[in-house]
Enzyme design. Structure first.
Site, PDB file in Angstrom:
ATOM      1  CB  SER A  90      -0.917   0.024   1.223  1.00 44.54           C
ATOM      2  OG  SER A  90      -1.505   1.304   1.391  1.00 44.54           O
ATOM      3  N   GLY A  91       0.579   2.181  -0.882  1.00 44.06           N
ATOM      4  CA  GLY A  91       1.372   3.398  -0.949  1.00 44.06           C
ATOM      5  C   GLY A  91       1.170   4.291   0.257  1.00 44.06           C
ATOM      6  CB  SER A  92      -1.842   5.856   1.791  1.00 45.46           C
ATOM      7  OG  SER A  92      -2.637   4.725   2.048  1.00 45.46           O
ATOM      8  CG  ASP A 252      -7.170   6.104  -0.567  1.00 46.70           C
ATOM      9  OD1 ASP A 252      -6.913   6.974   0.287  1.00 46.70           O
ATOM     10  OD2 ASP A 252      -6.370   5.206  -0.886  1.00 46.70           O
ATOM     11  N   GLY A 257      -1.413   5.314  -3.603  1.00 47.00           N
ATOM     12  CA  GLY A 257      -0.121   5.088  -4.247  1.00 47.00           C
ATOM     13  C   GLY A 257      -0.087   3.881  -5.157  1.00 47.00           C
ATOM     14  CB  THR A 258      -1.363   0.413  -4.896  1.00 46.89           C
ATOM     15  OG1 THR A 258      -2.590   0.779  -4.231  1.00 46.89           O
ATOM     16  CG2 THR A 258      -0.366  -0.107  -3.865  1.00 46.89           C
TER      17      THR A 258
END
EC number: 4.2.1.77
Length: 342
Positions: A90-92, A252, A257-258
């Site tokens: 996960s980006g965040s 979100d 980010g993904t």
């Protein structure tokens, strides 16, 4: 005050999306790899329910568990728990974890830059943090290799008819729709409808299209629907709106980010984004992540990109989640008035 369980948490958010971090009170789950440990958490659900369900959590919250890394070169490892999934990456959440590690003093901060190697369930990710005055001001994450799976696929969705969609992987799996074609201008007031339709589109894609990862046979579903805004070319690079519908039905708050990585993979596959170019994704609340294509590679037999994403994170508090032995809801509860947009 009494408790038979106490979980120590540092709360954080990355560009608006909550990503709390468990720093104590939970022993590492069984498993020879971080991925195996994440599969145990997904199957067992005890920890997920305790921290994600009401009264301690809610559909708005993601929680990350810090665990000892398995790779000898990694500085730390983390397992991501989202409302309905326990994903590879996960980006965040990686930005939240990095912020907590540095701003919380768990990993020593070096100014002006700190470099870390983190181990996510899906693999190793390199982190570079711009640091000043004791604060990690911006986090750069070299995400997992990302690839386009299907381009211009036809998807029948009940009540919506036939849609043209792309599918891709950016550390998690996405079905991508054109926001404008769906009638959305990606404004905050559209969040409920985006969440509601996004879940329907994701569910339809799982039934009709399916997803498979060439190197991870355990990951065989779509997690999210990305409503992708029109790409504009600016002096600073590419820029586009983005809204991601997360199961069981929320949007979100960050640009995801993904999703940014997945969209860059699709744009690269179409010849619309080159190595070295940047794409800034803008969320419904106006926050941004910036992505860059660092290079290319393959995932199995599929062409893939090496994406970098960057954004900001902030610590919002410190919590101790407790369980009184007389509490009749030790794993919490959820109701459909908040758990899923309808």
């Amino acid at each position: 005050m009494r408790s038979i369980k106490t979980v120590h948490v540092i709360s954080a958010h990355a560009e608006g999306e909550v990503g709390d971090v468990i720093v104590g009170g939970v022993k590492p789950p069984p498993g020879e790899t971080i991925w195996e440990q994440s599969r145990f958490i997904a199957r067992d659900e005890t920890l997920r329910n305790f921290v994600l369900n009401e009264p301690r959590g809610g559909v708005f919250r993601h929680v990350n568990l810090l665990v000892p890394p398995k790779h000898p070169d990694a500085d730390a490892a983390f397992i991501i728990m989202e409302p309905e999934d326990t994903p590879p990456m996960s980006g965040s959440n990686s930005i939240c974890v990095s912020t907590v590690l540095l701003d919380g003093g768990i990993v020593p901060m070096q100014e002006p830059e700190t470099h870390m190697l983190l181990e996510a369930p899906g693999g190793l990710v390199k982190v570079r943090a711009e640091c000043r005055n004791g604060k990690a001001e911006r986090i750069f994450v070299q995400n997992l290799p990302s690839f386009a799976a299907k381009l211009d696929a036809e998807l029948e969705v009940e009540g919506l008819g036939k849609l043209k969609v792309d599918t891709a992987y950016g550390g998690d799996s996405f079905v991508i729709v054109d926001a404008e074609a769906m009638g959305f201008s990606l404004k905050p007031e559209e969040a409920h409808e985006i969440a509601r339709l996004g879940v329907r589109i994701t569910n339809a894609a799982n039934k009709a299209l399916g997803f498979d990862h060439p190197e991870n046979p355990d990951w065989r579903h779509f997690s999210f629907c990305l409503f992708a805004g029109k790409v504009e070319r600016t002096a600073e690079g590419l820029r586009a709106g983005a809204a991601v519908a997360i199961q069981p039905g929320k949007v979100d708050r960050s640009p995801t980010g993904t999703a940014l990585s997945a969209r860059m993979a699709v744009l690269h596959a179409r010849g619309e984004m080159k190595e070295g170019e940047t794409l800034t994704a803008v969320s419904l609340i106006g926050s941004t992540f910036t992505g860059r294509i660092l290079g290319t590679t393959t995932v199995g037999d599929r062409p893939a990109i090496l994406p970098e994403i960057s954004g900001r994170g902030w610590i919002t508090g410190i919590h101790q989640h407790m369980l009184d032995p007389s509490d009749p809801w030790p794993e919490g509860y959820r109701l459909t008035d908040t758990w899923g947009a309808r």
